[in-house]
Design an enzyme around this catalytic site. Structure first.
Site, PDB file in Angstrom:
ATOM      1  N   THR A  37       0.872  -1.179   0.000  1.00 40.34           N
ATOM      2  CA  THR A  37       0.000   0.000   0.000  1.00 40.34           C
ATOM      3  C   THR A  37       0.909   1.229   0.000  1.00 40.34           C
ATOM      4  OG1 THR A  37       0.008   0.254   2.414  1.00 40.34           O
ATOM      5  CG2 THR A  37      -1.676  -1.226   1.467  1.00 40.34           C
ATOM      6  N   ALA A  84      -1.435  -4.216   8.166  1.00 42.31           N
ATOM      7  CA  ALA A  84      -2.611  -3.474   8.630  1.00 42.31           C
ATOM      8  C   ALA A  84      -2.629  -2.105   7.981  1.00 42.31           C
ATOM      9  CB  ALA A  84      -2.557  -3.303  10.151  1.00 42.31           C
ATOM     10  N   THR A 140      -2.222  -3.330  19.324  1.00 39.95           N
ATOM     11  CA  THR A 140      -1.898  -1.978  19.794  1.00 39.95           C
ATOM     12  C   THR A 140      -2.565  -1.675  21.125  1.00 39.95           C
ATOM     13  OG1 THR A 140      -2.327   0.360  19.287  1.00 39.95           O
ATOM     14  CG2 THR A 140      -3.812  -1.210  18.292  1.00 39.95           C
ATOM     15  N   ASP A 141      -1.960  -0.761  21.877  1.00 39.63           N
ATOM     16  CA  ASP A 141      -2.578  -0.329  23.147  1.00 39.63           C
ATOM     17  C   ASP A 141      -3.882   0.447  22.905  1.00 39.63           C
ATOM     18  OD1 ASP A 141      -1.464   2.010  22.113  1.00 39.63           O
ATOM     19  OD2 ASP A 141      -0.368   2.539  23.938  1.00 39.63           O
ATOM     20  N   GLU A 142      -4.088   0.912  21.653  1.00 41.94           N
ATOM     21  CA  GLU A 142      -5.294   1.711  21.375  1.00 41.94           C
ATOM     22  C   GLU A 142      -6.576   0.901  21.535  1.00 41.94           C
ATOM     23  OE1 GLU A 142      -5.265   4.339  18.059  1.00 41.94           O
ATOM     24  OE2 GLU A 142      -3.183   4.904  18.358  1.00 41.94           O
ATOM     25  N   TYR A 165      -9.844   2.816  13.361  1.00 47.75           N
ATOM     26  CA  TYR A 165      -8.603   2.028  13.363  1.00 47.75           C
ATOM     27  C   TYR A 165      -8.561   1.114  14.592  1.00 47.75           C
ATOM     28  CZ  TYR A 165      -3.793   0.934  14.679  1.00 47.75           C
ATOM     29  OH  TYR A 165      -2.654   0.272  15.095  1.00 47.75           O
ATOM     30  N   ALA A 167     -10.887   0.222  16.602  1.00 51.21           N
ATOM     31  CA  ALA A 167     -12.000  -0.748  16.636  1.00 51.21           C
ATOM     32  C   ALA A 167     -11.688  -1.934  15.732  1.00 51.21           C
ATOM     33  CB  ALA A 167     -13.298  -0.069  16.206  1.00 51.21           C
ATOM     34  N   LYS A 169      -8.663  -3.023  15.012  1.00 51.22           N
ATOM     35  CA  LYS A 169      -7.609  -3.806  15.674  1.00 51.22           C
ATOM     36  C   LYS A 169      -8.200  -4.624  16.830  1.00 51.22           C
ATOM     37  CE  LYS A 169      -3.702  -3.756  14.962  1.00 51.22           C
ATOM     38  NZ  LYS A 169      -2.870  -4.570  14.020  1.00 51.22           N
ATOM     39  N   ASN A 264       2.441  15.505  23.399  1.00 53.82           N
ATOM     40  CA  ASN A 264       2.821  15.769  22.002  1.00 53.82           C
ATOM     41  C   ASN A 264       3.649  17.051  21.890  1.00 53.82           C
ATOM     42  OD1 ASN A 264       1.437  13.485  21.247  1.00 53.82           O
ATOM     43  ND2 ASN A 264      -0.447  14.576  20.756  1.00 53.82           N
ATOM     44  N   ASP A 287      -8.861  19.732  16.596  1.00 50.02           N
ATOM     45  CA  ASP A 287      -8.495  18.438  17.174  1.00 50.02           C
ATOM     46  C   ASP A 287      -8.974  17.276  16.292  1.00 50.02           C
ATOM     47  OD1 ASP A 287      -7.337  16.757  18.954  1.00 50.02           O
ATOM     48  OD2 ASP A 287      -8.584  17.309  20.667  1.00 50.02           O
TER      49      ASP A 287
HETATM   50  P1  NAD Z   1       2.756   0.608   8.488  1.00 50.53           P
HETATM   51  O1  NAD Z   1       1.543   1.317   8.013  1.00 50.53           O
HETATM   52  O2  NAD Z   1       4.070   1.288   8.449  1.00 50.53           O
HETATM   53  O3  NAD Z   1       2.929  -0.762   7.670  1.00 50.53           O
HETATM   54  C1  NAD Z   1       1.854  -1.584   7.350  1.00 50.53           C
HETATM   55  C2  NAD Z   1       2.319  -2.529   6.249  1.00 50.53           C
HETATM   56  O4  NAD Z   1       1.231  -3.431   5.971  1.00 50.53           O
HETATM   57  C3  NAD Z   1       2.657  -1.825   4.935  1.00 50.53           C
HETATM   58  O5  NAD Z   1       3.864  -2.326   4.420  1.00 50.53           O
HETATM   59  C4  NAD Z   1       1.497  -2.176   4.013  1.00 50.53           C
HETATM   60  O6  NAD Z   1       1.850  -2.222   2.642  1.00 50.53           O
HETATM   61  C5  NAD Z   1       1.097  -3.545   4.547  1.00 50.53           C
HETATM   62  N1  NAD Z   1      -0.284  -3.897   4.241  1.00 50.53           N
HETATM   63  C6  NAD Z   1      -1.398  -3.122   4.401  1.00 50.53           C
HETATM   64  N2  NAD Z   1      -2.494  -3.787   3.975  1.00 50.53           N
HETATM   65  C7  NAD Z   1      -2.072  -5.006   3.577  1.00 50.53           C
HETATM   66  C8  NAD Z   1      -2.743  -6.130   3.048  1.00 50.53           C
HETATM   67  N3  NAD Z   1      -4.059  -6.138   2.859  1.00 50.53           N
HETATM   68  N4  NAD Z   1      -2.006  -7.227   2.726  1.00 50.53           N
HETATM   69  C9  NAD Z   1      -0.665  -7.236   2.886  1.00 50.53           C
HETATM   70  N5  NAD Z   1       0.018  -6.176   3.383  1.00 50.53           N
HETATM   71  C10 NAD Z   1      -0.674  -5.091   3.721  1.00 50.53           C
HETATM   72  O7  NAD Z   1       2.407   0.115   9.961  1.00 50.53           O
HETATM   73  P2  NAD Z   1       3.346  -0.061  11.237  1.00 50.53           P
HETATM   74  O8  NAD Z   1       3.390   1.203  11.968  1.00 50.53           O
HETATM   75  O9  NAD Z   1       4.598  -0.736  10.828  1.00 50.53           O
HETATM   76  O10 NAD Z   1       2.440  -1.070  12.089  1.00 50.53           O
HETATM   77  C11 NAD Z   1       2.566  -2.477  11.914  1.00 50.53           C
HETATM   78  C12 NAD Z   1       1.607  -3.168  12.854  1.00 50.53           C
HETATM   79  O11 NAD Z   1       1.892  -2.802  14.198  1.00 50.53           O
HETATM   80  C13 NAD Z   1       0.140  -2.803  12.620  1.00 50.53           C
HETATM   81  O12 NAD Z   1      -0.626  -3.958  12.776  1.00 50.53           O
HETATM   82  C14 NAD Z   1      -0.156  -1.784  13.717  1.00 50.53           C
HETATM   83  O13 NAD Z   1      -1.509  -1.834  14.072  1.00 50.53           O
HETATM   84  C15 NAD Z   1       0.729  -2.295  14.826  1.00 50.53           C
HETATM   85  N6  NAD Z   1       1.200  -1.282  15.792  1.00 50.53           N
HETATM   86  C16 NAD Z   1       1.802  -0.125  15.358  1.00 50.53           C
HETATM   87  C17 NAD Z   1       2.303   0.777  16.294  1.00 50.53           C
HETATM   88  C18 NAD Z   1       2.988   2.057  15.871  1.00 50.53           C
HETATM   89  O14 NAD Z   1       3.290   2.889  16.720  1.00 50.53           O
HETATM   90  N7  NAD Z   1       3.286   2.252  14.598  1.00 50.53           N
HETATM   91  C19 NAD Z   1       2.159   0.509  17.659  1.00 50.53           C
HETATM   92  C20 NAD Z   1       1.522  -0.670  18.060  1.00 50.53           C
HETATM   93  C21 NAD Z   1       1.062  -1.559  17.114  1.00 50.53           C
HETATM   94  O1  DAU Z   2      -0.494   3.626  20.374  1.00 52.38           O
HETATM   95  C1  DAU Z   2      -0.132   2.845  19.295  1.00 52.38           C
HETATM   96  C2  DAU Z   2      -0.576   3.503  18.012  1.00 52.38           C
HETATM   97  O2  DAU Z   2       0.289   4.618  17.803  1.00 52.38           O
HETATM   98  C3  DAU Z   2      -0.532   2.563  16.810  1.00 52.38           C
HETATM   99  O3  DAU Z   2      -1.466   1.534  17.017  1.00 52.38           O
HETATM  100  C4  DAU Z   2      -0.853   3.317  15.519  1.00 52.38           C
HETATM  101  O4  DAU Z   2      -0.692   2.458  14.407  1.00 52.38           O
HETATM  102  C5  DAU Z   2       0.109   4.482  15.389  1.00 52.38           C
HETATM  103  O5  DAU Z   2      -0.216   5.244  14.249  1.00 52.38           O
HETATM  104  C6  DAU Z   2       0.054   5.366  16.631  1.00 52.38           C
HETATM  105  O6  DAU Z   2      -1.222   6.030  16.718  1.00 52.38           O
HETATM  106  P1  DAU Z   2      -1.346   7.576  17.146  1.00 52.38           P
HETATM  107  O7  DAU Z   2      -2.625   8.099  16.664  1.00 52.38           O
HETATM  108  O8  DAU Z   2      -1.013   7.730  18.598  1.00 52.38           O
HETATM  109  O9  DAU Z   2      -0.095   8.160  16.308  1.00 52.38           O
HETATM  110  P2  DAU Z   2       0.106   9.505  15.460  1.00 52.38           P
HETATM  111  O10 DAU Z   2       1.558   9.571  15.115  1.00 52.38           O
HETATM  112  O11 DAU Z   2      -0.882   9.622  14.375  1.00 52.38           O
HETATM  113  O12 DAU Z   2      -0.215  10.636  16.533  1.00 52.38           O
HETATM  114  C7  DAU Z   2       0.497  10.723  17.758  1.00 52.38           C
HETATM  115  C8  DAU Z   2      -0.119  11.883  18.525  1.00 52.38           C
HETATM  116  O13 DAU Z   2       0.195  13.112  17.868  1.00 52.38           O
HETATM  117  C9  DAU Z   2      -1.632  11.847  18.618  1.00 52.38           C
HETATM  118  O14 DAU Z   2      -2.043  12.365  19.890  1.00 52.38           O
HETATM  119  C10 DAU Z   2      -2.104  12.790  17.505  1.00 52.38           C
HETATM  120  C11 DAU Z   2      -0.999  13.823  17.477  1.00 52.38           C
HETATM  121  N1  DAU Z   2      -0.729  14.446  16.171  1.00 52.38           N
HETATM  122  C12 DAU Z   2      -0.471  13.616  15.121  1.00 52.38           C
HETATM  123  C13 DAU Z   2      -0.203  14.130  13.877  1.00 52.38           C
HETATM  124  C14 DAU Z   2       0.065  13.214  12.705  1.00 52.38           C
HETATM  125  C15 DAU Z   2      -0.700  15.820  16.029  1.00 52.38           C
HETATM  126  O15 DAU Z   2      -0.916  16.572  17.006  1.00 52.38           O
HETATM  127  N2  DAU Z   2      -0.419  16.335  14.796  1.00 52.38           N
HETATM  128  C16 DAU Z   2      -0.188  15.559  13.701  1.00 52.38           C
HETATM  129  O16 DAU Z   2       0.044  16.099  12.589  1.00 52.38           O
END
Ligand code: NAD
Ligand code: DAU
Length: 349
Positions: A37, A84, A140-142, A165, A167, A169, A264, A287
């Site tokens: 993606t 995901a 995720t903790d979300e 998102y 929901a 997960k 943040n 927000d």
């Molecule tokens: P990301 O968006 O960077 O990567 C997701 C990957 O999944 C991408 O490479 C995308 O191409 C692939 N993908 C999406 N749909 C697909 C499909 N239908 N089939 C095959 N591949 C597909 O995400 P991330 O931040 O690396 O998160 C990875 C996992 O960890 C997710 O499940 C997310 O919910 C979880 N997670 C993320 C965080 C965070 O802070 N980023 C924290 C806790 C948990």
């Molecule tokens: O807690 C784990 C989650 O953390 C993962 O499950 C998600 O995949 C990952 O995207 C992340 O979710 P958040 O929504 O916490 O991450 P994000 O980086 O989008 O935002 C972090 C915080 O910053 C959140 O409170 C929203 C805020 N934010 C984010 C962006 C992109 C801003 O204030 N401005 C911004 O432009």
């Protein structure tokens, strides 16, 4: 010798996990299944793309026939499901794909794994599995929803997700749990807090702010900027997943976090000061709807039962990360310009 099917391995955490596995387990084979993606980027894996223990397959986890073929062709021992849709803001604009990938995709993987891992002949109501297989679902903790000023998420809390998102997960977590309870599938679920580190798509807070600073663009803060996230370096998350994969008790859920709560605005000011820009770039904007106020992880189960603990302090991890984005500015530029996609589309059609 183990063969691990890593889904979503071209994304942020998945690619960091593959790097760790290839380095740590010289006799493991890694099959990376990713549909590429907007968030999937094979540049993240460029230095191992020809490694003898690594295979990339462009496939969608919702495609049951293709996933089944992959299980038939490679004898898969472990599944680590990262694939995901991962960005909360996108789930507010277009929830549907989140439900398709995150829920249906997970169920497809479970179903195929169940069929390939069962021992023959099998009894429909009491399936026996090979005893050396596992399905690890990365969550995720979300899924727990939001906390007030005090308290931390523990594994036994009810799931109260607030965004499409989270929901999706939470739904995936429940279907993984149901496959364990109903079909006896060997599973673990991990629930991690916010990750930071190399290869994070520049829509997420930290890389977005670094990139905007470097380009003198405004830094959009949602609401008052006092929301709290509990940050963990991605390599600590990957080591925790490795630990659960090899040592987690069957059927158990493990929270993963590093006790690094930050607002943040604290994070954004730290980035501004580190890269030498002005706080005038900060812009407070409307927000995020349903914005969770505070996340914090109680990691005592994984630390006491499995002995995992994070290696990075936040102070060191965030400086390394900022430096990585400064040194690898072309990585974000390529994403923004989309150069890499055309190149890899030709190779992997
Ligand atoms: P990301 O968006 O960077 O990567 C997701 C990957 O999944 C991408 O490479 C995308 O191409 C692939 N993908 C999406 N749909 C697909 C499909 N239908 N089939 C095959 N591949 C597909 O995400 P991330 O931040 O690396 O998160 C990875 C996992 O960890 C997710 O499940 C997310 O919910 C979880 N997670 C993320 C965080 C965070 O802070 N980023 C924290 C806790 C948990
Ligand atoms: O807690 C784990 C989650 O953390 C993962 O499950 C998600 O995949 C990952 O995207 C992340 O979710 P958040 O929504 O916490 O991450 P994000 O980086 O989008 O935002 C972090 C915080 O910053 C959140 O409170 C929203 C805020 N934010 C984010 C962006 C992109 C801003 O204030 N401005 C911004 O432009």
């Amino acid at each position: 010798m183990k063969t691990i099917l890593v889904t979503g391995g071209a994304g942020f955490i998945g690619s960091n996990f593959i790097h760790l596995m290839i380095q740590k387990y010289v006799d493991y084979k890694i099959i990376n299944v990713d549909t590429l993606t907007y968030a999937g980027n094979l540049e993240n894996l460029k230095n191992i793309e020809k490694h003898e223990n690594y295979n990339f397959i462009k496939a969608n986890i919702c495609d049951k026939v293709k996933i089944d073929d992959i299980f038939s062709k490679y004898s898969i021992d472990y599944v680590v499901n990262f694939a995901a849709e991962s960005h909360v803001d996108r789930s507010i604009v277009n929830p549907e794909i989140f439900l398709i990938t995150n829920i249906i995709g997970t169920q497809v993987l479970l179903d195929v794994a169940k069929n390939h891992w069962k021992k023959e002949p099998h009894n429909k109501y009491n399936i026996e599995y090979r005893n050396d297989v596992k399905f690890l679902h990365v969550s995720t903790d979300e899924v727990y929803g939001a906390l007030g000023k005090t308290g931390k998420f523990v594994e036994t809390m009810p799931l109260m997700p607030n965004s499409p998102y989270s929901a999706s997960k939470a739904s995936a977590d429940l279907i993984v749990r149901a496959y364990h309870e109903t079909f006896g599938m060997p599973i673990n679920i991990t629930r991690c807090s916010n990750n930071y580190g190399p290869y994070q798509f520049p829509e997420k807070l930290i890389p977005l702010m670094i990139n905007n600073c470097l380009n003198n663009k405004s830094l959009p803060i949602y609401g008052d900027g006092l929301q709290v996230r509990d940050w963990l370096h991605v390599s600590d998350h990957c080591e925790a997943i490795d630990c659960v994969l090899h040592n987690g008790d069957n059927g158990e859920i493990y929270n993963i976090g590093g006790n690094n709560e930050k607002t943040n605005i604290e994070i954004i000011k730290l980035i501004i000061n580190t890269v030498g820009k002005s706080e005038k770039l900060i812009t407070y904007i409307k927000d995020r709807p349903g914005h969770d106020r505070r996340y914090a992880i109680d990691n005592s189960k994984i630390t006491t039962q499995l002995g995992w603990k994070p290696k990075f302090s936040f102070e060191v991890g965030i400086m390394d990360t900022i430096q990585w984005y400064l040194n690898n500015n072309h990585w974000i530029t390529n994403i923004v310009n989309g150069d890499y996609r055309e190149y890899y589309e030709k190779i992997y059609k």
